[in-house]
Motif scaffolding. Structure first.
Motif, mmCIF file in Angstrom:
data_model
loop_
_atom_site.group_PDB
_atom_site.id
_atom_site.type_symbol
_atom_site.label_atom_id
_atom_site.label_comp_id
_atom_site.label_asym_id
_atom_site.label_seq_id
_atom_site.Cartn_x
_atom_site.Cartn_y
_atom_site.Cartn_z
ATOM 1 N N UNK A 181 0.853 -1.191 0.000
ATOM 2 C CA UNK A 181 0.000 0.000 0.000
ATOM 3 C C UNK A 181 0.889 1.241 0.000
ATOM 4 N N UNK A 182 0.593 2.167 -0.897
ATOM 5 C CA UNK A 182 1.425 3.352 -1.042
ATOM 6 C C UNK A 182 2.644 3.136 -1.920
ATOM 7 N N UNK A 183 2.829 1.904 -2.421
ATOM 8 C CA UNK A 183 3.961 1.613 -3.286
ATOM 9 C C UNK A 183 3.767 2.195 -4.669
ATOM 10 N N UNK A 184 4.877 2.557 -5.303
ATOM 11 C CA UNK A 184 4.826 3.183 -6.630
ATOM 12 C C UNK A 184 5.468 2.284 -7.683
ATOM 13 N N UNK A 185 4.861 2.286 -8.866
ATOM 14 C CA UNK A 185 5.412 1.536 -9.988
ATOM 15 C C UNK A 185 5.617 2.477 -11.160
ATOM 16 N N UNK A 186 6.780 2.402 -11.779
ATOM 17 C CA UNK A 186 7.087 3.201 -12.961
ATOM 18 C C UNK A 186 7.412 2.306 -14.137
ATOM 19 N N UNK A 187 6.842 2.621 -15.288
ATOM 20 C CA UNK A 187 7.109 1.881 -16.527
ATOM 21 C C UNK A 187 7.642 2.869 -17.560
ATOM 22 N N UNK A 188 8.816 2.579 -18.091
ATOM 23 C CA UNK A 188 9.397 3.398 -19.156
ATOM 24 C C UNK A 188 9.307 2.608 -20.454
ATOM 25 N N UNK A 189 8.585 3.142 -21.426
ATOM 26 C CA UNK A 189 8.431 2.477 -22.719
ATOM 27 C C UNK A 189 9.108 3.313 -23.799
ATOM 28 N N UNK A 190 9.311 2.677 -24.951
ATOM 29 C CA UNK A 190 10.077 3.344 -26.005
ATOM 30 C C UNK A 190 9.390 3.378 -27.357
ATOM 31 N N UNK A 191 8.255 2.743 -27.478
ATOM 32 C CA UNK A 191 7.493 2.899 -28.713
ATOM 33 C C UNK A 191 6.020 2.775 -28.388
ATOM 34 N N UNK A 192 5.207 3.198 -29.312
ATOM 35 C CA UNK A 192 3.774 3.351 -29.054
ATOM 36 C C UNK A 192 3.094 2.041 -28.689
ATOM 37 N N UNK A 193 3.601 0.922 -29.203
ATOM 38 C CA UNK A 193 2.975 -0.361 -28.922
ATOM 39 C C UNK A 193 3.085 -0.719 -27.442
ATOM 40 N N UNK A 194 4.260 -0.519 -26.870
ATOM 41 C CA UNK A 194 4.448 -0.748 -25.434
ATOM 42 C C UNK A 194 3.630 0.245 -24.627
ATOM 43 N N UNK A 195 3.763 1.523 -24.970
ATOM 44 C CA UNK A 195 3.081 2.557 -24.196
ATOM 45 C C UNK A 195 1.571 2.368 -24.229
ATOM 46 N N UNK A 196 1.048 1.901 -25.359
ATOM 47 C CA UNK A 196 -0.399 1.679 -25.483
ATOM 48 C C UNK A 196 -0.875 0.628 -24.475
ATOM 49 N N UNK A 197 -0.080 -0.424 -24.275
ATOM 50 C CA UNK A 197 -0.442 -1.468 -23.322
ATOM 51 C C UNK A 197 -0.438 -0.939 -21.891
ATOM 52 N N UNK A 198 0.584 -0.140 -21.576
ATOM 53 C CA UNK A 198 0.679 0.442 -20.225
ATOM 54 C C UNK A 198 -0.465 1.423 -19.994
ATOM 55 N N UNK A 199 -0.699 2.283 -20.968
ATOM 56 C CA UNK A 199 -1.776 3.263 -20.861
ATOM 57 C C UNK A 199 -3.124 2.582 -20.704
ATOM 58 N N UNK A 200 -3.351 1.529 -21.491
ATOM 59 C CA UNK A 200 -4.632 0.822 -21.442
ATOM 60 C C UNK A 200 -4.871 0.228 -20.052
ATOM 61 N N UNK A 201 -3.830 -0.371 -19.481
ATOM 62 C CA UNK A 201 -4.010 -0.978 -18.157
ATOM 63 C C UNK A 201 -4.228 0.099 -17.088
ATOM 64 N N UNK A 202 -3.417 1.142 -17.130
ATOM 65 C CA UNK A 202 -3.604 2.225 -16.156
ATOM 66 C C UNK A 202 -4.988 2.865 -16.310
ATOM 67 N N UNK A 203 -5.444 3.025 -17.552
ATOM 68 C CA UNK A 203 -6.769 3.609 -17.789
ATOM 69 C C UNK A 203 -7.869 2.703 -17.248
ATOM 70 N N UNK A 204 -7.676 1.397 -17.375
ATOM 71 C CA UNK A 204 -8.672 0.466 -16.842
ATOM 72 C C UNK A 204 -8.769 0.579 -15.329
ATOM 73 N N UNK A 205 -7.658 0.910 -14.700
ATOM 74 C CA UNK A 205 -7.668 1.115 -13.254
ATOM 75 C C UNK A 205 -8.465 2.373 -12.904
ATOM 76 N N UNK A 206 -8.254 3.419 -13.668
ATOM 77 C CA UNK A 206 -8.989 4.665 -13.438
ATOM 78 C C UNK A 206 -10.484 4.443 -13.602
ATOM 79 N N UNK A 207 -10.852 3.624 -14.594
ATOM 80 C CA UNK A 207 -12.267 3.378 -14.879
ATOM 81 C C UNK A 207 -12.922 2.440 -13.866
ATOM 82 N N UNK A 208 -12.125 1.815 -13.023
ATOM 83 C CA UNK A 208 -12.673 0.834 -12.072
ATOM 84 C C UNK A 208 -13.297 1.454 -10.834
ATOM 85 N N UNK A 209 -13.122 2.758 -10.679
ATOM 86 C CA UNK A 209 -13.736 3.454 -9.549
ATOM 87 C C UNK A 209 -13.230 2.944 -8.214
#
Length: 301
Positions: free
Chosen positions: A237-265
């Protein structure tokens, strides 16, 4: 001669200052680096936390191990594995961390070592394996995949337009077998009528195909996709995770998962700290290889 006798070109960790600023390591926190590489990020995070004994470094590239010895001598655990297998194992062991970092890029020493076969700028074998114990190499892909399969991976992983991918795949099939990186790069460049000198094309014509081959050889996108849902299980709890990506395909996967978390309320396990990704082109201008990098950070609720 040993790896230690031939240290790699100095590796500059990507977005180091912004990563430290946003993830804000604190004294006593433990750290998991899923792509430890040559220890650029890890050394600074561990210096900030002072917690070596319960921290873990992961990398599937055996060439990096000798350059992490100074950290391992202080008590840090090392796991020679791909990050997905390591994450699954750590989850099964019920290990949790305050800080988790995954830098998904290929490091400068990997790119600059001709024998690794990642670069079209230097002659070397068509290898591209992150883990040199695995069987499949780039040579296998270019010499045995069907023309249709080559079109598919060049489109999907190289993000080349389909007509361009078709030309490249056709040229590969007609000219194979290939043994070396420069042979393949020359064959790809020949498919572009005006070649590398074309003013409107700022990158070498082989860049995207080599990216596609590297992703295919190392199963990179599947690894990232399967890793994401494991991260909350590895965080305190309170832990932080950082993902560094280098092309849109990787970043899209990270963004999609993080966005799904935001949408989970209320059911969301993570809160996003970077509403927009931190761009290396803006915040790491003195490191040319970070220009395409993007950092996303989340915290466990």
């Amino acid at each position: 001669m040993s790896i230690k006798e031939h240290p790699p070109q100095v590796h500059i960790p990507v977005l180091l200052e912004k990563t430290l600023e946003i993830m804000h390591p604190k004294q006593g926190e433990n750290y998991l680096d899923l792509t430890a590489g040559y220890g650029g990020h890890a050394s600074q995070f561990l210096k900030a936390t002072g917690n070596y004994e319960t921290s873990v470094l992961v990398d599937r590239d055996a060439h990096t191990r000798p350059f992490l010895e100074n950290l391992l001598e202080k008590g840090v655990e090392f796991r020679g594995s791909d990050f997905l297998a390591a994450a699954k194992q750590l989850v099964s062991e019920r290990r949790t961390f305050d800080l988790i970092l995954a830098d998904l890029g290929v490091s400068s020493p990997q790119l600059d070592e001709p024998q690794r076969g990642f670069s079209f700028n230097k002659q070397g074998p068509l290898d591209m394996r992150m883990d040199n114990t695995q069987a499949k190499t780039a040579k296998d892909v270019v010499n045995t995949y069907s023309e249709a399969d080559l079109v598919d991976i060049i489109c999907r992983y190289g993000e080349e337009p389909r007509p361009v991918a078709r030309r490249i795949a056709k040229a590969i099939v007609e000219a194979r077998p290939f043994e070396a990186t420069d042979q393949l790069a020359d064959a790809i460049q020949a498919t572009h009528r005006s070649g590398f000198s074309h003013q409107k094309r700022r990158i070498h014509p082989a860049t995207r195909t080599f990216q596609a081959l590297r992703i295919e050889v190392n199963d990179e996108l599947k690894q990232v996709e399967d890793l994401m849902p494991l991260l909350p299980k590895l965080l305190n709890a309170g832990g932080r995770v950082g993902i560094i990506s280098f092309h849109s395909l990787e970043d899209r996967l990270v963004k999609r998962y993080f966005s799904s978390q935001t949408a989970s309320g209320y059911e969301a396990e993570l809160s996003i700290l970077t509403k927009k990704p931190i761009s290396g082109a803006l915040y790491d201008v003195h490191n040319p290889r970070s220009r395409s990098s993007k950092l996303r950070v989340a915290v466990k609720k």
